[in-house]
Design an enzyme around this catalytic site. Structure first.
Site, PDB file in Angstrom:
ATOM      1  N   HIS A 236     -17.808  -8.017   7.683  1.00 19.78           N
ATOM      2  CA  HIS A 236     -16.666  -8.887   7.959  1.00 19.78           C
ATOM      3  C   HIS A 236     -15.556  -7.962   8.584  1.00 19.78           C
ATOM      4  O   HIS A 236     -14.322  -8.622   8.668  1.00 19.78           O
ATOM      5  CB  HIS A 236     -16.220  -9.409   6.419  1.00 19.78           C
ATOM      6  CG  HIS A 236     -17.424 -10.053   5.869  1.00 19.78           C
ATOM      7  ND1 HIS A 236     -17.973 -11.087   6.247  1.00 19.78           N
ATOM      8  CD2 HIS A 236     -17.980  -9.578   4.730  1.00 19.78           C
ATOM      9  CE1 HIS A 236     -18.997 -11.709   5.314  1.00 19.78           C
ATOM     10  NE2 HIS A 236     -18.849 -10.851   4.330  1.00 19.78           N
ATOM     11  N   ARG A 293       1.836  -8.479  10.461  1.00 19.32           N
ATOM     12  CA  ARG A 293       1.935  -7.037  10.764  1.00 19.32           C
ATOM     13  C   ARG A 293       1.274  -7.116  12.191  1.00 19.32           C
ATOM     14  O   ARG A 293       0.739  -8.081  12.764  1.00 19.32           O
ATOM     15  CB  ARG A 293       1.086  -6.276   9.716  1.00 19.32           C
ATOM     16  CG  ARG A 293      -0.370  -6.885   9.568  1.00 19.32           C
ATOM     17  CD  ARG A 293      -1.126  -5.734   9.090  1.00 19.32           C
ATOM     18  NE  ARG A 293      -2.336  -6.385   8.510  1.00 19.32           N
ATOM     19  CZ  ARG A 293      -3.454  -6.246   9.085  1.00 19.32           C
ATOM     20  NH1 ARG A 293      -3.359  -5.881  10.641  1.00 19.32           N
ATOM     21  NH2 ARG A 293      -4.582  -6.809   8.872  1.00 19.32           N
TER      22      ARG A 293
END
Length: 513
Positions: A236, A293
């Site tokens: 992932h 971010r």
């Protein structure tokens, strides 16, 4: 408008190096922080000042916001850049920085709480008319999660509310495995993010993972800087990213970009962020999460748009408006990023620790290396084992793939660590990648989840260009006769480039090219 005088970089590794270098180019002084494990790390040597903040465990060092803020105040900083990971999506830390009279280079705490939490972000996006993946987030009780999973139908995804980078994520195919997945996901999320909350999503099978870079200033302007295709993943976590996506056409790109900008405006977001989407085979897209971010893969966006995202973060945080509109932005060429990890693809991508004796980075037109580990550095078990990001820009996708092939062949790492470079080269040669037909299950399906799988595309049959020179140098330096890499090659290791040079020997350590 005046920029900052001194910025504390609250991170480590390649992203800390990236931010420090951007500050240097802007004439801004920097303060690095480091743990015991990073006492000799590259980011500390590059900064104007470096301050010890604690022992290796992240919760005692890079996640210790109180200590980091104390250092920033003691050293006379006027801003903190969090990089990615660690405290970068911690709204309480962002608020504490502002309350102390400093600037947090990122979004405000309110928007971060809304979008940084995967569950509240899903609710906000649904309210803004952005398609979301079906899921459950109303309760943390195991009994409620079990009921919700049964209602959605398996397979389901267990995901960390504060998560990212694949940490705290588990795929569950049957009810019998759900409780153990909940327990392990919570444990990993708490260690990585200091927050053990999780939620469920219905698993969309064989999707593409496509994200949009967004930016917003303090005056209401918001834009997207196009997409990044991130479907090549292991566990992932992305390992190869590219832009433009080979899957998107102009119409879908426009619709997804407009949704991303609408999402940003709906929550009053400022500074850099990324909207992540899953796209199915019918070209339906679903909001997955927002990373509040800078992303690991931001360099490919920089290369195709010509925008330095780190410098733009700093300027927007200092109060400057965005210097362009959406109509000003264009994609030029094709960029690819490969994440170079100290890990063993033949052994479920387990991290490989040890010393990097020598690192020789490729250099040439359109080739960029963002490294956090270099010659003499140690890769430890305490942190993510990324060595560097290798990025190339080509005239088109075919040109970029060829350039990345060349760059990987000329990236030499000598030492105790094993890297994933041979595996990256195999991916770039795979017909599905070459044809732009990769989905998020690509590595699992084509390589059995690891490079040691049964795929016919695993064996690396091409000798690296530099292996002869490196092997010859190693033979010259070899004096104690303790270990023979040629013997390793003869033992049948298909990933050892030393099989091409089995007449040479190297005492200790290893080589990956």
């Amino acid at each position: 408008m005046a920029l900052f005088r001194k910025i504390l970089v609250a991170n480590r590794g390649e992203i800390a190096v990236r931010v420090i270098r951007a500050c240097q180019e802007m004439g801004i002084a920097t303060v690095a922080v480091y743990s015991d494990a990073d006492a000799q790390a590259l980011h500390g040597t590059l900064a104007d000042e470096a301050v010890w903040i604690g022992p290796p465990p992240p919760r005692e060092s890079y996640l210790n916001g109180e200590r980091i803020l104390q250092v920033a105040l003691e050293r006379g900083c006027d801003a903190i850049h969090p990089g990615y990971g660690f405290l970068s999506e911690n709204a309480d830390f962002a608020d504490a920085v502002v309350a102390a009279g400093l600037t947090f280079i990122g979004p405000g705490g309110k928007a971060m709480r809304t979008m940084g939490s995967k569950t509240s972000a899903r609710a906000a996006m649904a309210a803004a008319g952005v398609p979301v993946v079906p899921g459950y987030q109303e309760s943390q009780a195991d009994s409620d999660l079990i009921t919700a999973a049964e209602a959605m139908g398996y397979p389901v995804l267990v995901k960390a509310t504060a998560g990212g980078g694949g940490k705290g994520m588990r795929i569950v195919h049957r009810a019998a495995d759900l409780l153990s997945a909940l327990e392990s996901a919570r444990r990993e999320a708490l260690n990585a993010f200091g927050d053990e909350r999780i939620y469920l999503e219905k698993l969309i099978e064989r999707p593409r993972h496509i994200e949009f870079q967004v930016f917003a200033d303090h005056y209401g302007a918001a834009v997207h800087l196009f997409e990044r295709e991130c479907s090549v993943q292991r566990r992932h976590q992305k390992i190869i990213e590219e832009t433009p996506s080979p899957f998107l056409d102009d119409e879908l790109r426009q619709r997804m970009g407009e949704a991303a900008v609408r999402a940003v405006r709906s929550v009053g977001y400022t500074n850099a962020g990324t909207l992540e989407f899953l796209v199915d085979a019918q070209r339906n897209f679903y909001f997955l999460e927002m990373n509040t971010r800078l992303q690991v893969e931001h360099p490919i966006t920089e290369l195709v748009t010509g925008v330095d995202l780190v410098k733009l973060q700093i300027r927007v945080a200092a109060g400057e408006p965005l210097p362009f509109t959406q109509a000003d932005l264009r994609q030029r060429g094709h960029a690819i990023e490969c994440r170079v990890y100290a890990e063993d693809p033949r052994n479920n991508f387990l991290p490989s620790v040890g010393k990097v004796v020598t690192a020789v980075e490729p250099a040439g037109p359109g080739v960029r290396v963002d490294a956090g580990v270099t010659t003499g550095d140690e890769v430890t078990l305490h942190y993510d084992p990324m060595i560097a990001k290798l990025i190339v820009l080509g005239e088109n996708r075919q040109d970029a793939i060829g350039k990345m092939h060349w760059a990987l062949r000329h990236y030499v790492i000598l030492g105790d660590v094993v890297t994933n470079i041979p595996f990256l080269r195999q991916i770039l040669r795979h017909p599905r990648f070459l044809n732009g037909e990769v989905t998020t299950d690509f590595v699992d399906v084509e390589f059995g989840g690891q490079a040691g799988g049964s795929s016919a595309h695993v064996a690396d049959t091409e000798p690296p260009d530099l292996v002869w020179a490196v092997a010859a140098l190693a033979e010259v330096l070899h004096t104690d006769g303790t270990s023979s890499l040629s013997e390793t090659a003869l033992a049948g290791d298909p990933f050892s480039p030393w099989r091409w040079t089995n007449s040479f020997r190297l005492g200790g350590g290893g080589v990956t090219t």
